[in-house]
Scaffold this active site. Structure first.
Site: not given
Ligand SMILES: Cc1cc2nc3c(=O)[nH]c(=O)nc-3n(C[C@H](O)[C@H](O)[C@H](O)COP(=O)(O)O)c2cc1C
Length: 363
Positions: A98, A180, A227, A320-321
């Site tokens: 990314q 961003y 994205r 993600g998380r």
């Molecule tokens: C610790 C953390 C770091 C993240 N860093 C990014 C990132 O670098 N780029 C991005 O597009 N989204 C980032 N996100 C969003 C995640 O990619 C994801 O879309 C979001 O956590 C929702 O999905 P989930 O409910 O499965 O966690 C981040 C989220 C968390 C919790």
């Protein structure tokens, strides 16, 4: 019934399942943006996924906003990432990188260059960001990009895309979500430009389309993903009509040939979307505008992901998380094994603790 756990293909790549690890910024690079050695272990541990999308990675020092985030614009960074992609490929997953240019979401203390952060317009974000030296600090005002600077900025994305392929990545994802730089061009409160790159929906989507097209020419459309996060209120970004903007963007992109479109679902309580509190309601609106593969992330569970796959709304499910404290997430979802909770206090710290030391519990 479309199983999450069945192999599939993505733009000619074979994926071992339909589970994608979301991009997760974890701040484990050194001051020069080189991923630390244990970053390789962290990603390799999670390579039970079909596809891993790397954390947001800067295309130049000027694109950095946060402390300790990695880059893909120096030989040392490329070499370190090559170790990561080799380890991930050895375990059977594919990996995209990314590209995150933070634009105005940046603080000088976190950057290696003295210049002010740049943005479509000189609109200062409300709020504060973390710096290792002085803890939380207010965002400074960004400098508005000159029109004549835009071709060189696109050139940074193109050079970074070539570097990512040289580092063994299977493709790149342009981060046009979460407030961003690319998202700042799309949104009406951050883009006040009057030079043809703002004002109207056609103007606001123009820079993002030009970046995607240039990267696709350099490395191939099938290696290029994007994205987006329509309606997700983050980093003080507000668009007057996010679905109108994003439908126009998707119509203008070569989505039939691109690797994928990745939607981060808005917060269920986002006041911007009249979706009766259902964050997945944006997908039926966007789906007809994506002529290829659609990925979605945001509070997915195995059950909700399989429903979305079955209905044809999405082709790959992004988590993600859940990947943070469950390196063997795919096996845990498949067997119904318990899911561990992450150490929130170690999400953005500098070391291996709370990062590459979460245990595997499935065999
Ligand atoms: C610790 C953390 C770091 C993240 N860093 C990014 C990132 O670098 N780029 C991005 O597009 N989204 C980032 N996100 C969003 C995640 O990619 C994801 O879309 C979001 O956590 C929702 O999905 P989930 O409910 O499965 O966690 C981040 C989220 C968390 C919790």
């Amino acid at each position: 019934m479309t199983s999450l756990f069945e192999p599939t293909t993505l733009a000619g790549l074979t994926l071992q399942n339909r589970i994608v690890m979301a991009p997760l910024t974890r701040n484990r690079a050194d001051a020069m943006g080189v991923p630390k050695p244990f970053v390789r272990d962290y990603y390799a541990q999670r390579a039970g996924a079909g596809l891993i999308i790397s954390e947001g990675t800067q295309t130049s020092f000027a694109g950095q906003g946060y402390c300790r985030t990695p880059g893909i614009h120096t030989p040392q960074q490329i070499a370190a990432w090559k170790g990561v992609t080799d380890a991930v490929h050895a375990r059977g997953a594919k990996m995209f990188m990314q590209f995150m240019h933070c634009g105005r979401i940046a603080h000088p203390l976190n950057r290696q260059v003295p210049d002010a952060p740049v943005a479509p317009s000189a609109v200062r974000p409300a709020g504060q960001m973390w710096t290792d030296q002085q803890q939380l600090q207010a965002y400074p005002s960004p400098r508005a990009l000159e029109t004549a600077e835009l071709p060189a900025l696109i050139g940074e994305f193109v050079a970074a895309a070539r570097n990512a392929i040289a580092a063994g990545f299977d493709g790149v994802e342009l981060h046009a979500a979460n407030g961003y730089l690319l998202n700042q061009f799309l949104a009406s409160n951050t883009n006040l430009r009057t030079d043809g790159y703002g004002t109207t929906v056609a103007g606001r989507i123009r820079f993002v389309v030009e970046v995607v097209e240039a990267v696709a020419v350099a490395i191939g459309s099938g290696r290029t993903g994007i994205r987006v996060s329509p309606g997700h209120m983050f980093n003080d970004l507000v668009d007057a009509n996010p679905l109108e903007t994003h439908c126009a963007l998707l119509d203008a992109l070569p989505t039939a040939d691109m690797a994928y479109v990745h939607v981060m679902l808005p917060n269920a309580f986002s006041p911007q979307l009249n979706n009766a509190g259902d964050p997945q309601a944006v997908l039926p609106t966007l789906r007809p505008h994506v002529r290829g593969t659609l990925l979605a992330a945001g509070n997915l569970t195995a059950a909700s992901a399989e429903n979305m796959l079955d209905s044809g709304l999405i082709q790959l499910a992004v988590f993600g998380r859940l990947f943070i404290a469950n390196p063997d997430l795919v096996a845990r979802l498949k067997t119904g094994a318990p899911l561990a909770a992450p150490r929130e206090d170690l999400l953005y710290t500098a070391d291996a603790a709370g990062y590459s030391d979460y245990p595997v519990t499935t065999s």
